[in-house]
Design an enzyme around this catalytic site. Structure first.
Site, PDB file in Angstrom:
ATOM      1  N   ARG A 263      -1.887  77.952  67.562  1.00 54.87           N
ATOM      2  CA  ARG A 263      -0.646  77.216  67.826  1.00 54.87           C
ATOM      3  C   ARG A 263       0.501  78.150  68.214  1.00 54.87           C
ATOM      4  NH1 ARG A 263      -0.421  72.556  63.855  1.00 54.87           N
ATOM      5  NH2 ARG A 263      -1.314  71.281  65.501  1.00 54.87           N
TER       6      ARG A 263
ATOM      7  N   SER B  55      -9.543  65.540  71.042  1.00 53.26           N
ATOM      8  CA  SER B  55      -8.808  64.299  71.336  1.00 53.26           C
ATOM      9  C   SER B  55      -9.719  63.204  71.894  1.00 53.26           C
ATOM     10  CB  SER B  55      -7.701  64.565  72.359  1.00 53.26           C
ATOM     11  OG  SER B  55      -6.858  65.582  71.897  1.00 53.26           O
TER      12      SER B  55
ATOM     13  N   GLU C 194      -1.842  70.383  71.491  1.00 52.76           N
ATOM     14  CA  GLU C 194      -1.938  71.122  70.210  1.00 52.76           C
ATOM     15  C   GLU C 194      -0.822  70.709  69.253  1.00 52.76           C
ATOM     16  OE1 GLU C 194      -3.165  75.258  70.189  1.00 52.76           O
ATOM     17  OE2 GLU C 194      -3.953  75.005  72.213  1.00 52.76           O
TER      18      GLU C 194
HETATM   19  C1  LIG Z   1      -2.587  69.078  79.772  1.00 50.03           C
HETATM   20  C2  LIG Z   1      -3.234  68.680  78.490  1.00 50.03           C
HETATM   21  C3  LIG Z   1      -4.311  69.440  77.998  1.00 50.03           C
HETATM   22  C4  LIG Z   1      -4.966  69.060  76.823  1.00 50.03           C
HETATM   23  N1  LIG Z   1      -6.061  69.771  76.403  1.00 50.03           N
HETATM   24  C5  LIG Z   1      -6.754  69.346  75.311  1.00 50.03           C
HETATM   25  C6  LIG Z   1      -7.971  69.997  74.913  1.00 50.03           C
HETATM   26  O1  LIG Z   1      -8.409  70.990  75.517  1.00 50.03           O
HETATM   27  N2  LIG Z   1      -8.660  69.487  73.854  1.00 50.03           N
HETATM   28  C7  LIG Z   1      -8.230  68.399  73.160  1.00 50.03           C
HETATM   29  O2  LIG Z   1      -8.898  68.007  72.216  1.00 50.03           O
HETATM   30  N3  LIG Z   1      -7.084  67.748  73.510  1.00 50.03           N
HETATM   31  C8  LIG Z   1      -6.343  68.203  74.562  1.00 50.03           C
HETATM   32  N4  LIG Z   1      -5.187  67.549  74.945  1.00 50.03           N
HETATM   33  C9  LIG Z   1      -4.786  66.347  74.218  1.00 50.03           C
HETATM   34  C10 LIG Z   1      -3.518  66.542  73.404  1.00 50.03           C
HETATM   35  O3  LIG Z   1      -3.774  67.310  72.277  1.00 50.03           O
HETATM   36  C11 LIG Z   1      -2.981  65.140  73.098  1.00 50.03           C
HETATM   37  O4  LIG Z   1      -2.504  64.592  74.330  1.00 50.03           O
HETATM   38  C12 LIG Z   1      -1.860  65.181  72.059  1.00 50.03           C
HETATM   39  O5  LIG Z   1      -2.377  65.505  70.800  1.00 50.03           O
HETATM   40  C13 LIG Z   1      -1.132  63.837  71.991  1.00 50.03           C
HETATM   41  O6  LIG Z   1      -2.055  62.805  71.823  1.00 50.03           O
HETATM   42  P1  LIG Z   1      -1.964  61.497  72.749  1.00 50.03           P
HETATM   43  O7  LIG Z   1      -1.924  61.928  74.171  1.00 50.03           O
HETATM   44  O8  LIG Z   1      -3.059  60.597  72.334  1.00 50.03           O
HETATM   45  O9  LIG Z   1      -0.562  60.885  72.421  1.00 50.03           O
HETATM   46  P2  LIG Z   1      -0.184  60.006  71.121  1.00 50.03           P
HETATM   47  O10 LIG Z   1      -0.947  60.468  69.942  1.00 50.03           O
HETATM   48  O11 LIG Z   1      -0.275  58.570  71.505  1.00 50.03           O
HETATM   49  O12 LIG Z   1       1.319  60.413  70.894  1.00 50.03           O
HETATM   50  C14 LIG Z   1       2.316  60.050  71.862  1.00 50.03           C
HETATM   51  C15 LIG Z   1       3.654  60.529  71.380  1.00 50.03           C
HETATM   52  O13 LIG Z   1       3.979  59.911  70.152  1.00 50.03           O
HETATM   53  C16 LIG Z   1       4.822  60.767  69.404  1.00 50.03           C
HETATM   54  N5  LIG Z   1       4.239  60.962  68.078  1.00 50.03           N
HETATM   55  C17 LIG Z   1       2.932  61.109  67.770  1.00 50.03           C
HETATM   56  N6  LIG Z   1       2.769  61.261  66.457  1.00 50.03           N
HETATM   57  C18 LIG Z   1       3.992  61.221  65.890  1.00 50.03           C
HETATM   58  C19 LIG Z   1       4.486  61.326  64.563  1.00 50.03           C
HETATM   59  N7  LIG Z   1       3.655  61.531  63.527  1.00 50.03           N
HETATM   60  N8  LIG Z   1       5.821  61.226  64.376  1.00 50.03           N
HETATM   61  C20 LIG Z   1       6.657  61.027  65.420  1.00 50.03           C
HETATM   62  N9  LIG Z   1       6.256  60.934  66.707  1.00 50.03           N
HETATM   63  C21 LIG Z   1       4.938  61.025  66.939  1.00 50.03           C
HETATM   64  C22 LIG Z   1       4.911  62.088  70.179  1.00 50.03           C
HETATM   65  O14 LIG Z   1       6.094  62.086  70.957  1.00 50.03           O
HETATM   66  C23 LIG Z   1       3.714  62.024  71.074  1.00 50.03           C
HETATM   67  O15 LIG Z   1       3.866  62.810  72.249  1.00 50.03           O
HETATM   68  C24 LIG Z   1      -4.506  67.939  76.112  1.00 50.03           C
HETATM   69  C25 LIG Z   1      -3.411  67.195  76.587  1.00 50.03           C
HETATM   70  C26 LIG Z   1      -2.791  67.561  77.748  1.00 50.03           C
HETATM   71  C27 LIG Z   1      -1.631  66.739  78.247  1.00 50.03           C
END
Ligand SMILES: Cc1cc2nc3c(=O)[nH]c(=O)nc-3n(C[C@H](O)[C@H](O)[C@H](O)COP(=O)(O)OP(=O)(O)OC[C@H]3O[C@@H](n4cnc5c(N)ncnc54)[C@H](O)[C@@H]3O)c2cc1C
Length: 382
Positions: free
Chosen positions: A243, A128, A364
């Site tokens: 997953r 991410s 994930e």
């Molecule tokens: C505690 C924690 C641990 C993590 N650990 C890791 C890690 O070890 N390695 C790593 O690489 N990442 C990690 N992550 C990152 C995590 O994978 C991302 O936060 C997640 O993929 C969402 O990305 P974003 O936060 O940028 O939210 P965004 O991409 O901005 O998405 C926000 C919201 O938009 C909505 N959304 C997104 N896409 C769609 C769609 N296609 N259709 C409809 N709704 C949608 C969903 O509700 C989503 O929650 C972690 C996150 C957290 C909170």
């Protein structure tokens, strides 16, 4: 005593049942760990789990190579999560962090696995970025070829184990094609010059988490995992294995919430009788048990299907993760309700479960993204 009847389901082999029993005994003796200093707690948990031999299923055994056993990963996560969310986290990250190396690493890269499986090295998965979480293909981070090296520049965020990891598997744009087809995966030791922890991130259920900065991080070409352009495929294959295990962790939290609720409902008297005699309380208990069994069926179906050699379990794993995490949130919310004021009291087990479960519906692949994945599979458009 938690419900163990699921272990009789036909998804499992005797070795899974033995593993579950042995791990249960270990957890009862060793967990929960003290969480005061979350970094130290995680380091200790990785070392303890390694010493106990529990990290062996997280990665390829180089002496006896074979596929990762997803049922064992799920049973382990479910059991650890029921006892201690941080122990589950410590276990899970050893697998997610090294998944790309187990599946696609060179012999030299796979030498790290002996150390991560023994709890002597901590791993992290860095996909991410600030502008690309759900939209992975929009990644900005670059890996430019320079002679015999790759030079990485950019940022990663939300990286679990960020700050305590010894190695990071990092995804970056090598640029063979636009979007998803132009990514690659790299094995980056934590002490690589130019890699720094830009920010430590605090979340509602504390665990080591950081934003990482890469400034001219020079890596030998041998750090490349697989081929340039394979990064997206590698990331998705790793998620395909892990997953369902996120669903299993959610299942462990939900089972613990039900156990605590059963105890509460039988011990606490309301209006002259145990709470458990109130029909609306029974309604909550029935809904919780039903959601837990349905989630377990989806999780172990996905795990069994993968273990039986299915090349991909995209649909099964997405269904398992979506259903188990969303339903665990509901189960835990009911547990908080049944505990009355105690349910929201800081330090109470159901209060901590309420915080623990939330992020599992985001990382994930957020729940909404899982719905998109399932719909595409059902519509036949992916
Ligand atoms: C505690 C924690 C641990 C993590 N650990 C890791 C890690 O070890 N390695 C790593 O690489 N990442 C990690 N992550 C990152 C995590 O994978 C991302 O936060 C997640 O993929 C969402 O990305 P974003 O936060 O940028 O939210 P965004 O991409 O901005 O998405 C926000 C919201 O938009 C909505 N959304 C997104 N896409 C769609 C769609 N296609 N259709 C409809 N709704 C949608 C969903 O509700 C989503 O929650 C972690 C996150 C957290 C909170």
């Amino acid at each position: 005593m938690p419900d163990r009847s699921f272990l009789a389901w036909p998804f499992f082999e005797p070795r899974h049942r033995e593993h579950a029993e042995a791990l249960e005994g270990w957890c009862a003796k060793n967990l929960p760990a003290a969480h005061g200093d979350v970094d130290a707690a995680c380091r200790d948990l990785v070392a303890m789990l390694g010493k106990g031999g529990w990290l062996k299923p997280t990665a390829l055994d180089t002496a006896n190579p074979g596929p990762l056993d997803v049922r064992t990963l799920c049973i382990t996560r479910e059991t650890l999560a029921r006892h201690d969310g941080l122990a589950d986290f410590a276990f899970a990250m050893q697998g997610l962090g090294t998944g790309a190396i187990s599946l696609y690493g060179s012999a030299g890269q796979q030498r790290w696995l002996d150390r991560t499986r023994a709890g002597q090295a901590i791993s992290a998965f860095a996909l991410s970025e600030p502008r690309s979480g759900s939209d992975v293909a929009n990644m900005d981070m670059t890996a430019a070829r320079d002679g015999d090296s790759y030079v990485l520049n950019g940022e990663k965020t939300w990286i679990s184990n960020g700050g305590i990891a010894d190695l990071y598997v990092v995804f970056a744009r090598t640029g063979e094609a636009p979007g998803a087809k132009g990514l690659a995966a790299f094995l980056v030791p934590a002490d690589s010059p130019g890699l720094t922890i830009a920010e430590r991130l605090e979340v509602i259920a504390p665990h080591p988490l950081a934003r990482l900065s890469f400034r001219h991080v020079r890596l030998p070409a041998s750090a490349l995992i697989g081929k340039p352009g394979d990064g997206f495929r590698i990331a998705m294959s790793v998620l395909d294995v892990f997953r369902s295990t996120v669903g299993a962790a959610a299942l462990g939290f939900a089972r613990r919430a039900l156990d605590e609720s059963l105890k509460r409902a039988s011990e606490r008297k309301l209006f002259g009788a145990p709470m458990a005699e109130l029909q609306m309380v029974q309604g909550h208990i029935a809904d919780m048990a039903l959601d837990i069994d349905a989630a377990a069926l989806l999780i172990y179906r996905a795990a069994w299907t993968k273990d039986m050699g299915a090349p991909r379990v995209t649909r099964e794993a997405a269904m398992a993760k979506l259903f188990a995490t969303d339903k665990a949130q509901e189960v835990i919310d009911r547990a908080v309700q049944l505990h009355g004021g105690d349910g929201v009291r800081r330090g109470h087990i159901v209060e901590s479960l309420y915080r623990e479960i939330r992020a599992l519906r985001i990382y994930e692949g957020a729940s909404d993204v899982q719905k998109v994945v399932i719909a595409r599979q059902v519509l036949g458009t992916s």
